[in-house]
Design a protein around this motif. Structure first.
Motif, short mmCIF file in Angstrom:
data_model
loop_
_atom_site.label_atom_id
_atom_site.label_comp_id
_atom_site.label_asym_id
_atom_site.label_seq_id
_atom_site.Cartn_x
_atom_site.Cartn_y
_atom_site.Cartn_z
N CYS A 57 0.81 -1.22 0.00
CA CYS A 57 0.00 0.00 0.00
C CYS A 57 0.84 1.27 0.00
CB CYS A 57 -0.94 0.01 1.20
SG CYS A 57 -2.15 -1.30 1.12
N THR A 59 2.94 2.47 2.61
CA THR A 59 3.25 3.17 3.86
C THR A 59 4.58 2.71 4.46
OG1 THR A 59 1.96 1.60 5.13
CG2 THR A 59 0.84 3.59 4.42
N TYR A 78 3.23 4.33 -8.96
CA TYR A 78 2.47 4.31 -7.70
C TYR A 78 1.09 4.95 -7.81
CZ TYR A 78 3.60 9.23 -6.89
OH TYR A 78 3.68 10.59 -7.01
N ARG A 79 0.96 5.93 -8.72
CA ARG A 79 -0.37 6.56 -8.82
C ARG A 79 -1.41 5.54 -9.27
NH1 ARG A 79 -0.28 12.23 -8.50
NH2 ARG A 79 1.77 13.08 -8.99
N ARG A 82 -1.81 2.59 -6.50
CA ARG A 82 -2.49 2.99 -5.26
C ARG A 82 -3.95 3.35 -5.49
NH1 ARG A 82 1.97 6.71 -2.19
NH2 ARG A 82 3.71 5.25 -2.33
N ALA A 93 -7.84 4.42 12.56
CA ALA A 93 -7.18 5.72 12.53
C ALA A 93 -7.99 6.63 11.62
CB ALA A 93 -5.75 5.57 12.01
N PHE A 106 -13.62 12.66 1.86
CA PHE A 106 -12.20 13.01 1.85
C PHE A 106 -11.36 11.88 1.25
CE2 PHE A 106 -8.14 12.45 4.12
CZ PHE A 106 -7.48 13.60 3.73
N LEU A 110 -9.00 12.03 -1.95
CA LEU A 110 -7.57 11.79 -1.74
C LEU A 110 -7.04 10.75 -2.73
CD1 LEU A 110 -5.24 12.55 0.19
CD2 LEU A 110 -5.83 10.53 1.53
N PHE A 111 -7.86 9.75 -3.03
CA PHE A 111 -7.42 8.71 -3.95
C PHE A 111 -7.70 9.08 -5.41
CE2 PHE A 111 -5.59 5.15 -1.69
CZ PHE A 111 -5.75 5.60 -0.39
N ILE B 12 -7.43 17.46 0.63
CA ILE B 12 -6.63 17.86 1.79
C ILE B 12 -6.86 19.33 2.12
CG2 ILE B 12 -4.28 18.22 2.64
CD1 ILE B 12 -3.44 15.71 1.18
N THR B 15 -10.32 19.90 3.62
CA THR B 15 -10.44 19.37 4.97
C THR B 15 -9.68 20.24 5.96
OG1 THR B 15 -10.65 17.16 4.07
CG2 THR B 15 -10.07 17.31 6.38
N THR B 89 -2.09 10.63 15.40
CA THR B 89 -3.28 9.77 15.47
C THR B 89 -3.18 8.57 14.53
OG1 THR B 89 -4.36 11.07 13.75
CG2 THR B 89 -4.82 11.69 16.00
N GLY B 90 -2.21 8.58 13.62
CA GLY B 90 -2.06 7.45 12.71
C GLY B 90 -2.77 7.64 11.38
N THR B 91 -3.53 8.74 11.24
CA THR B 91 -4.24 8.93 9.97
C THR B 91 -3.27 9.27 8.83
OG1 THR B 91 -4.64 11.23 10.57
CG2 THR B 91 -6.41 9.70 10.99
N SER B 93 -1.15 7.42 7.64
CA SER B 93 -0.96 6.27 6.75
C SER B 93 -1.89 6.34 5.55
CB SER B 93 -1.13 4.95 7.50
OG SER B 93 -2.38 4.92 8.09
N GLU B 94 -3.08 6.94 5.75
CA GLU B 94 -3.98 7.08 4.61
C GLU B 94 -3.37 8.03 3.56
OE1 GLU B 94 -7.83 8.81 5.29
OE2 GLU B 94 -8.67 7.84 3.53
N ILE B 95 -2.75 9.11 4.04
CA ILE B 95 -2.12 10.07 3.13
C ILE B 95 -0.95 9.39 2.41
CG2 ILE B 95 -1.02 12.36 2.96
CD1 ILE B 95 -3.77 12.61 4.17
N LEU B 96 -0.17 8.62 3.18
CA LEU B 96 1.01 7.96 2.59
C LEU B 96 0.62 6.89 1.58
CD1 LEU B 96 3.29 7.54 5.75
CD2 LEU B 96 3.58 9.17 3.88
N SER B 97 -0.57 6.30 1.76
CA SER B 97 -0.96 5.23 0.84
C SER B 97 -1.77 5.77 -0.34
CB SER B 97 -1.77 4.17 1.59
OG SER B 97 -2.98 4.72 2.04
N ALA B 98 -1.97 7.08 -0.38
CA ALA B 98 -2.76 7.66 -1.46
C ALA B 98 -1.91 7.88 -2.72
CB ALA B 98 -3.35 8.99 -1.00
N LEU B 100 -0.70 10.14 -4.33
CA LEU B 100 -0.44 11.57 -4.21
C LEU B 100 1.06 11.72 -4.03
CD1 LEU B 100 -2.42 14.15 -3.57
CD2 LEU B 100 -1.61 13.81 -1.24
N LYS B 255 7.96 7.39 7.03
CA LYS B 255 7.89 5.99 6.61
C LYS B 255 9.04 5.23 7.23
CE LYS B 255 6.10 6.52 1.94
NZ LYS B 255 6.17 5.96 0.60
N SER B 256 8.83 3.95 7.53
CA SER B 256 9.95 3.14 8.00
C SER B 256 10.43 2.29 6.85
CB SER B 256 9.53 2.28 9.17
OG SER B 256 8.33 1.63 8.87
#
Lengths: 312, 256
Positions: A57, A59, A78-79, A82, A93, A106, A110-111, B12, B15, B89-91, B93-98, B100, B255-256
């Motif tokens: 995914c 992350t 990736y675009r 994903r 979360a 949202f 975002l996607f 983004i 929001t 808060t962990g949200t 990860s949604e941005i990182l997986s988008a 974008l 990211k790790s």
């Protein structure tokens, strides 16, 4: 492009992940998921399930290897990859001050999808969230929040959906609703990859099962084949008089004594010619061995899993 | 498949702006009350005993500095919280997986933070007109400085938000570095008033260049040349972008 139906929807090749701390989370994973199937990834905690999903995914970055989604490289393209993926993460979360409607809208934006209120409405209705659309996340129960996470993951109409431990700590209603949604998605051609600890569910839901432990895939097999191959049945008899040893007259039978000789267990393959239960019971009668109770069980995926992990 | 995820950036931005409107009264009341207080203290109480500064009434003189003071702190806090909170808060990860790019995410977050700063800056200006008569000699430059400063310090705040591991760290740079530098950077006085060596030392304070340039756009006079102010801004933005580029390339603390 290489998007003909034969291309696997997901292909993972030689993926390794070593953290800076020296921990190896994935030690060379190869895996192919077929278009339209439900694939269950099973493994104990720390096996690398979540790491693998996180890498696909985007992350978490991988140390080595290549991953393709629908034939496209997840790093270079990736675009495209994903946008095709939806993820329901293990942890809830979500911006707790946002409303249900806003957070799902949202995610869709975002996607990269154009707004589609009609689709979001149908999504929220399917997940019994429609009445709560104007509620803030903070006002929702844990189960409702999980439904929101599912709605967010589906907001951009993904073709490949990951469910990471979707039913952990989830009540019966939600679990039933969730599986109903999963089945509907599959009918629409969505491929689903899930990790779960409820092994009966993987057995019931998944077309194929992959077992992962210590960062390696131990096996990938059709769920039915796996059950056939590894499935065993057992009959356990509670004896009226405990035994110290199995009588020599019964030496030909694969029997074992349990609970200080109070129970006698007989194991056999599901597909053996004639199970021999009738013969065994008759023989016990002839020998005057009485029993008070009889219990039969089928080995679950969990038993299979444990025996695989022990063997590896 | 379009090359730019406009829907994602808009999601983004929108929001983030909604987040500000959830606390709209707080967002407006704070700068209005703060500005009014500064005018009461500096403009009326002290200013009445002060002579003109650089040919301008003291009350009007402090307006650009006052706007800068708020814009710097607001830009940093808005942008840093915007990225720190999802991390917390962990949200994130949604941005990182988008689908974008990092650059698109920066534009959206920094754009929203800068928009809020510009709005607050204009609210302060409006509030100030109730206390003093304000003339803006170079309105186009005034708007340009307002925009550039808001963007530059929102970028800076974004970096702090990525870097910070706790709410304490989030507050350290604004309160221990930026606010003192702003007070010492001529928000309420001209560095011409200082005796040596303090005047020369002040020239090493980056905020001097911001306030000076901004004040020039109002009153036509500044402590340093407009070119120096613009060069500083350009350099600062370039530095922030370079740091961000490195952060995203290495996945630093995201990211790790």
């Amino acid at each position: 492009m290489s998007t003909e139906p034969t291309t696997p929807i997901l292909s993972v090749a030689g993926v390794e992940k070593r953290y800076a701390s020296g921990l190896t989370a994935l030690a060379g994973v190869d895996l192919e998921v077929r278009r339209g199937e439900i694939f269950a990834l099973l493994g104990p905690n720390g096996a690398g399930k979540t790491t693998l999903i996180s890498i696909i995914c985007g992350t978490v970055t991988m140390t080595a290897g290549t991953i393709r989604v629908d034939g496209h490289d997840i790093v270079k393209d990736y675009r495209r990859t994903r946008s095709a993926i939806g993820l329901v993460p293990q942890e809830i979360a979500v911006d707790i001050f946002a409303t249900v409607w806003n957070t799902v809208r949202f995610s869709r934006g975002l996607f990269g999808c154009a707004p589609n209120p009609a689709y979001i409405e149908s999504l929220l209705r399917d997940l019994s969230l429609w009445d709560k659309r104007d509620s803030k996340i903070t006002e929702l129960s844990g189960g409702m929040k999980r439904r929101v996470m599912i709605a967010k993951a589906l907001s951009h109409e993904p073709t490949l959906l990951f469910l990471d431990e979707p039913t952990a700590g989830v009540d019966v209603n939600l679990r039933r609703d969730m599986w109903a949604v999963v089945r509907r998605l599959r009918e629409r051609g969505v491929t689903i990859v899930l990790t779960t600890h409820y092994l009966e569910e993987a057995e019931e839901m998944a077309d194929r099962v992959g077992v992962i432990d210590k960062g390696r895939i131990l096996l990938v097999e059709d769920t039915a084949d796996l059950m056939d191959k590894m499935g065993k049945r057992r009959v356990t008899l509670a004896l009226q008089t405990p035994m110290t040893a199995i009588p020599p007259e019964l030496a030909g039978w694969p029997l074992e004594l349990l609970s200080d000789g109070q129970r006698l267990r007989y194991s056999f393959d599901t597909h053996a010619e004639g199970t021999g239960i009738a013969a065994l019971l008759k023989r016990l009668g002839e020998l005057g061995i009485d029993f008070t109770d009889l219990d039969t069980e089928r080995s679950s995926l969990e038993d299979i899993f444990i025996s695989l992990v022990e063997r590896a | 498949m379009p090359g730019i995820n406009l829907h994602g950036m808009w999601a983004i931005y929108r929001t983030e702006m909604q987040r500000a409107f959830r606390t709209v009264w707080q967002s407006i009341a704070t700068p209005v009350i703060t500005t009014a207080l500064y005018f009461v203290v500096f403009g009326a109480a002290i200013g009445s005993h002060m002579q003109q500064m650089g040919g301008v009434d003291y009350g009007a003189f402090i307006v650009p500095g006052l706007m800068m003071l708020t814009i710097l702190t607001q830009s940093i806090s808005n942008a840093s919280i915007a990225i720190y909170f999802p991390k917390f808060t962990g949200t994130i990860s949604e941005i990182l997986s988008a689908p974008l790019s990092a650059f698109e995410a920066v534009i959206a977050y920094v754009g929203a933070a800068a928009t809020k700063s510009v709005i607050i800056g204009l609210i302060i200006l409006l509030t100030a007109t109730f206390f003093v008569k304000i003339e803006i000699l170079h309105p186009v430059w005034m708007v340009a400085f307002l925009l550039i400063t808001s963007i530059a310090f929102s970028l800076f705040g974004f970096i702090i938000g990525i870097w910070a591991k706790s709410f304490e760290q989030l507050a350290i740079i604004p309160s221990l570095v930026v606010t003192p530098l702003t007070f010492l950077g001529g928000a309420f006085y001209s560095i011409e008033m200082l005796s040596q060596p303090w005047r020369t030392i002040s020239l090493f304070n980056p905020v001097v260049y911001l306030i000076s340039g901004f004040r020039w756009s109002f009153h036509g006079v500044g402590d340093v040349s407009v070119a120096a102010s613009l060069a500083f801004m350009a350099g600062f933005i370039a530095l922030c972008l370079a740091v961000l580029w490195c952060m995203f390339r290495t996945g630093y603390r995201l990211k790790s």
